[in-house]
Write an enzyme that holds these catalytic residues in place. Structure first.
Site, PDB file in Angstrom:
ATOM      1  N   TYR A  50      -6.239  -0.538  -7.341  1.00  0.00           N
ATOM      2  CA  TYR A  50      -5.738  -1.866  -6.517  1.00  0.00           C
ATOM      3  C   TYR A  50      -4.893  -1.886  -5.410  1.00  0.00           C
ATOM      4  O   TYR A  50      -4.954  -0.605  -4.767  1.00  0.00           O
ATOM      5  CB  TYR A  50      -4.727  -2.740  -7.898  1.00  0.00           C
ATOM      6  N   GLU A  51      -4.660  -2.928  -4.932  1.00  0.00           N
ATOM      7  CA  GLU A  51      -4.198  -2.845  -3.148  1.00  0.00           C
ATOM      8  C   GLU A  51      -5.259  -2.298  -2.546  1.00  0.00           C
ATOM      9  O   GLU A  51      -4.718  -1.658  -1.391  1.00  0.00           O
ATOM     10  CB  GLU A  51      -2.949  -1.998  -3.375  1.00  0.00           C
ATOM     11  N   GLY A  52      -6.489  -2.452  -2.769  1.00  0.00           N
ATOM     12  CA  GLY A  52      -7.670  -1.730  -1.786  1.00  0.00           C
ATOM     13  C   GLY A  52      -7.955  -0.530  -2.529  1.00  0.00           C
ATOM     14  O   GLY A  52      -7.210   0.411  -2.414  1.00  0.00           O
TER      15      GLY A  52
ATOM     16  N   ARG B 281       0.936  -1.264  -0.049  1.00  0.00           N
ATOM     17  CA  ARG B 281       0.063  -0.115   0.108  1.00  0.00           C
ATOM     18  C   ARG B 281       0.860   1.065  -0.027  1.00  0.00           C
ATOM     19  O   ARG B 281       0.522   2.178  -0.563  1.00  0.00           O
ATOM     20  CB  ARG B 281      -0.941  -0.018   1.191  1.00  0.00           C
TER      21      ARG B 281
ATOM     22  N   GLN C 161      -9.303   2.574   1.496  1.00  0.00           N
ATOM     23  CA  GLN C 161      -8.296   2.984   2.325  1.00  0.00           C
ATOM     24  C   GLN C 161      -8.949   4.144   3.158  1.00  0.00           C
ATOM     25  O   GLN C 161      -8.523   4.395   4.444  1.00  0.00           O
ATOM     26  CB  GLN C 161      -7.285   3.483   1.553  1.00  0.00           C
TER      27      GLN C 161
END
Lengths: 593, 593
Positions: B440-442, B297, B447
């Site tokens: 991506y990556e949440g 992240r 977030q």
């Protein structure tokens, strides 16, 4: 990707309920002989079928395959030729045209919706007839009778398309620097020589001839913009009987490979002693071209809206279907493994941002179209006022709608999560396609300067007053209790806009850079305020329909509330940055960047 | 496109002048045995050469040609294999690794800059070593000795790469819904079966083996996230002597066609009874994966910065070269046909927005990296505090840097005008490549919820206090007159952040949707406030260097002023929309959208 559905109900709401075109058109005799409300409704209905069933389906392959170029020849993507044929045969190329030359004479309030439908279906496709309609407008206004008989009739018939040739490699915004030459011939024509770039629809296989409107300079022309003339240069010469004559030394050197609008041919066009015909007066070409440019600027604004509407429809369908996690406030769909993502505040934020921006842009675009119609078909004071409003609102339509449109395309993509980044879903195409709308037809930065420096400062604030007086009058007339939730913040926003305009104009007297530094934020501040005005109008009409079984009106009131609660407040930051003035920007020498 | 130049001076300024790593590292004994300031400088210098000379040059063809897929085999774009070889042979795959297994043990303050360089050079390339480094971190922290000896050493050596297998078609954000199964075997291993999508670097030809970190569930595992375990599943089994054994039933079903990062393979990966090894404890897989996810992240946040820095460098070079129109305040280059577009306020706005955001993001990223180093290598109260700050700042790094990064990519493209839309200039690639970082990556919405709901509300505000106390202490210590132009607005912003946090938490007690509706704006409000803090620190150091012959420090002070004048004020609108609460969002039934 969701199937595109034209928001006909919203369009009809604007035409009939909000702007009351029935009585408006009756007061414009030159218009009312061509259109009535029934005709208008039937046209929009028919147009929606073309957009949904003929044009929307070719968009994805238009993006994947794109236009191709081979030795000067441009081939459009599969399906475009057939779609254009259907479109032209349906008479849509004549929709807004001058009835004396075969046009249907429809008002902008109809053609603007027609443009939105085309852009939602496929921006690339929309550019071919869009450029042609703009060129036709310029020829209709500035061309002589011979040009109109020979060329205008054929554009309306959909036989021939047109392009707009301004930009040269070294001269984008700064048209005064162009080098294309036009040499007068004994027969009254001109031989045009030069190279133009970024010519949308400069070459293609949709029509048998292409008419280029070309900015060029006579050998002895004055330097700068005052030496520019406008010429109509056909790709093929046209014989007296209207048949195609010989090739006219107009060639396509290459096409650009672009981020998006892959199905639109963006051409390098070389004029090598091509025969051209003067449009309007010598050295007044920029003004004639501006007839087309102003048309296209509103049209590009509508491109932003078109893509944004499509993005909203897609994202909404996806959000309703996609189940993922549970609502913060407890399970909403116990029968499913997770709730739909519609339950999440942040997903609603993205969807409602889009909805409120789109319906607001559509309403403001209808308002501008109405002013255009009054400017074209009206008379006296009303006509003069409408002319001013059109001049004021054109850069706002172009820049504000496309900035919001890009935001909405990106927001819709975000709702899709990872799938929004994958080509097969079609959502990322909207982001790529709509991005150009912020750039071409005068970048949005140029639009902002047009608004603040040329129009607001240029008129010493008088042009602003035309707008603010109208809104003040509306505020004064709207005294019902239930409307105060909209009227109070609208009044505040309008006052702030007036005050900051005055401050900027005063400060610009001692430092003219004030204008350039404030321009972008000012345009947005104006946009949000103008949009608040049309949202108040829409809320008022929708409230008057309550109680109603029709969800549409309730949704309209709630979306108006959302606009005032969550989008209009963007003005606070804009005011703060306008107030910051030129110092933070110009204290930094070029070497320190 | 401008040649990429690593902003080494700015990086060194942050390391030495602002965060004083010399003394910081001396107080962290476990770290200082591996690194000193001379080593750090030498590493950054060498790394800049790799980024500029080896990786940046392959980026354009990586975009144009992309990865290809044929019958399960993924071939990277031309040049990637050679670049990866050079990169691995240079020891860069070991940079942040555990020294007990062949890593170099460099602090995050170095590796974060290294990541920025890679991302500016080519985000697609950066993903291959970036995922591997994250997987290595998880194995180093949670793996048993055998896993570390057998696999970790080879990741550090650059022999083998790794991937992160979370997402399934029906389960993106909601990992509790995954279906991949892991069946225990007599030898202590597991047979893993299931299908994962969106697997970055899931298959490629850069390394001879790929280690997949896979989330899966045992047949009898508890439902939801508490039944998830983490497994290391190699593409090829590994013999006891470290040589490659038989194929492990891990196959790539297809790759995605995406908007950008064309040179990064995004794979469907099928596990068909593949032999896997447990990482960490059973049913605690999510926590082990979070070691990797939190690393990624911050890394994805840095991708936003990397693209934004590149965009700024390109746009600046273009703006200096491009002549177009004259300055509002009079001709600046009388010897040229027009002034450079650097004279226009609106062009300066776009460039300075980028500059202030980039330098602010770099400083905030260095600050977060410093906290990560203290959390990893420190002890006692300092370590506890740093841990909290890392948890707090990770979602901000991911979402705020990528939102700003995308804005900067778009702004840089806008500076280029029409050329920004043409592929050959490379500017539009930055927009397409960096767009994924918001997803991506949440997603950035996730977030925001992580920040506000999980961390701020979850700690009843205690986690926020760790940050605000530090800033208050800084404010109290910074009393010089010349700093008040920064300290006064920083104090205001901090107070507003504290107040609105308290209000949101109180309101959330009666309506928890408050959190979801405020989250996105809250994250941005926090981001701008935190960035004001590091900008104040930078301004302070730069002011202390005055008077100086070095333009760098003067530019830093002026850019700090720009930040406070034109970017921090964005907080006003954010506060207004946070205050709007859930009502405007949840009053609208799903049917009314």
């Amino acid at each position: 990707m969701a199937e595109y559905r034209v928001p006909l109900k919203d369009m009809n709401f604007l035409l009939h309920d909000v702007f009351n075109v029935g009585s408006l058109w009756q007061n414009l005799p030159n218009l009312s002989e061509h259109v009535d409300v029934e005709t208008a409704d039937a046209i929009l209905q028919e147009c929606s079928k073309i957009a949904e069933q003929v044009i929307a389906p070719i968009s994805r392959q238009g993006d994947e395959i794109g236009v191709s170029f081979d030795n000067g020849k441009v081939t459009t993507a599969p399906g475009y030729k057939e779609a254009f044929k259907t479109y032209a045969e349906g008479g849509w190329t004549a929709l807004g045209g001058d009835p004396n030359y075969g046009g249907m004479g429809m008002p902008k309030m109809i053609t603007a919706f027609h443009e939105e439908m085309l852009c939602s279906a496929d921006i690339s496709f929309s550019l071919y007839p869009g450029l042609t309609a703009g060129a036709a407008l310029s020829v209709a206004k500035h061309g002589n009778e011979e040009l109109k008989q020979r060329y205008l009739t054929r554009m309306y018939a959909g036989d021939w398309a047109a392009s707009m040739c301004l930009t040269e490699a070294h001269a984008g915004t700064d048209l005064g620097m162009i080098r294309t030459k036009a040499e007068p011939q004994d027969d009254g024509s001109y031989l045009v020589t030069g190279n133009k770039i970024f010519i949308t629809g400069g070459e293609h296989d949709l029509t048998e001839n292409i008419l280029h409107l070309v900015l060029a300079k006579l050998p002895d022309a004055p330097a700068g913009p005052r030496g520019i003339s406008l010429f109509l240069v056909p790709k093929h010469q046209v014989n007296d009987d209207g048949s195609l004559g010989e090739f006219n030394n107009v060639s396509c050197g290459s096409i650009e490979h672009k981020m998006g609008i892959h199905a639109s041919a963006t051409c390098v066009i070389n004029f090598d002693g091509a025969k051209g015909f003067l449009v309007g007066e010598l050295n007044k070409g920029l003004a004639c071209m501006f007839t087309m440019m102003n048309f296209e600027r509103v049209g590009v604004g509508i491109q932003g809206l078109g893509a944004a509407e499509r993005s909203y429809q897609n994202a909404l369908e996806y959000a309703k279907d996609r189940i993922q996690s549970r609502s913060l406030s407890g399970v909403k769909s116990p029968d499913k493994a997770a709730d739909s993502i519609m339950v999440h505040g942040d997903v609603r934020r993205m969807l409602l941002d889009m909805k409120a921006k789109n319906e607001g842009s559509r309403a403001l675009s209808a308002y501008i179209a109405m002013q255009l119609d009054i400017a074209t078909f009206g008379e006296g004071e009303a006509q003069t006022k409408a002319d001013q409003l059109v001049a004021l609102m054109t850069p706002i339509a172009k820049a504000f709608f496309t900035d919001l449109g890009f935001e909405s395309a990106v927001a819709g993509q975000q709702v899709f999560g990872g799938h929004g980044y994958i080509r097969e879903w079609g959502q990322e195409q909207l982001v790529r396609d709509t991005r150009i709308a912020q750039i071409y037809e005068g970048t949005n930065g140029i639009q902002a300067m047009d608004l603040l420096a040329r129009k607001i400062a240029g008129s010493k604030g008088a042009m602003l007053k035309v707008f603010t007086e109208e809104v003040k009058q509306y505020i004064a007339q709207t005294s019902s209790d239930e409307m105060q939730e909209f009227i109070v913040p609208l009044t505040e926003a309008l006052n702030d806009l007036e005050n900051i305009t005055e401050q900027v104009l005063v400060k610009a007297q001692t430092n003219v850079e004030e204008l350039g530094c404030a321009a972008n934020d000012y345009l947005h501040l104006f946009g949000y305020t103008a949009m608040a005005y049309v949202w108040a109008k829409m809320a008022q009409v929708a409230l008057a329909k309550q109680p109603s079984d029709d969800d549409f009106y309730q949704s309209k009131v709630l979306t108006a509330r959302y606009y005032f609660a969550r989008l209009l407040p963007r003005r606070h930051s804009l005011i703060a940055t306008i107030n910051a003035g030129p110092e933070p920007m110009f204290a930094i020498d070029e070497a320190l960047f």
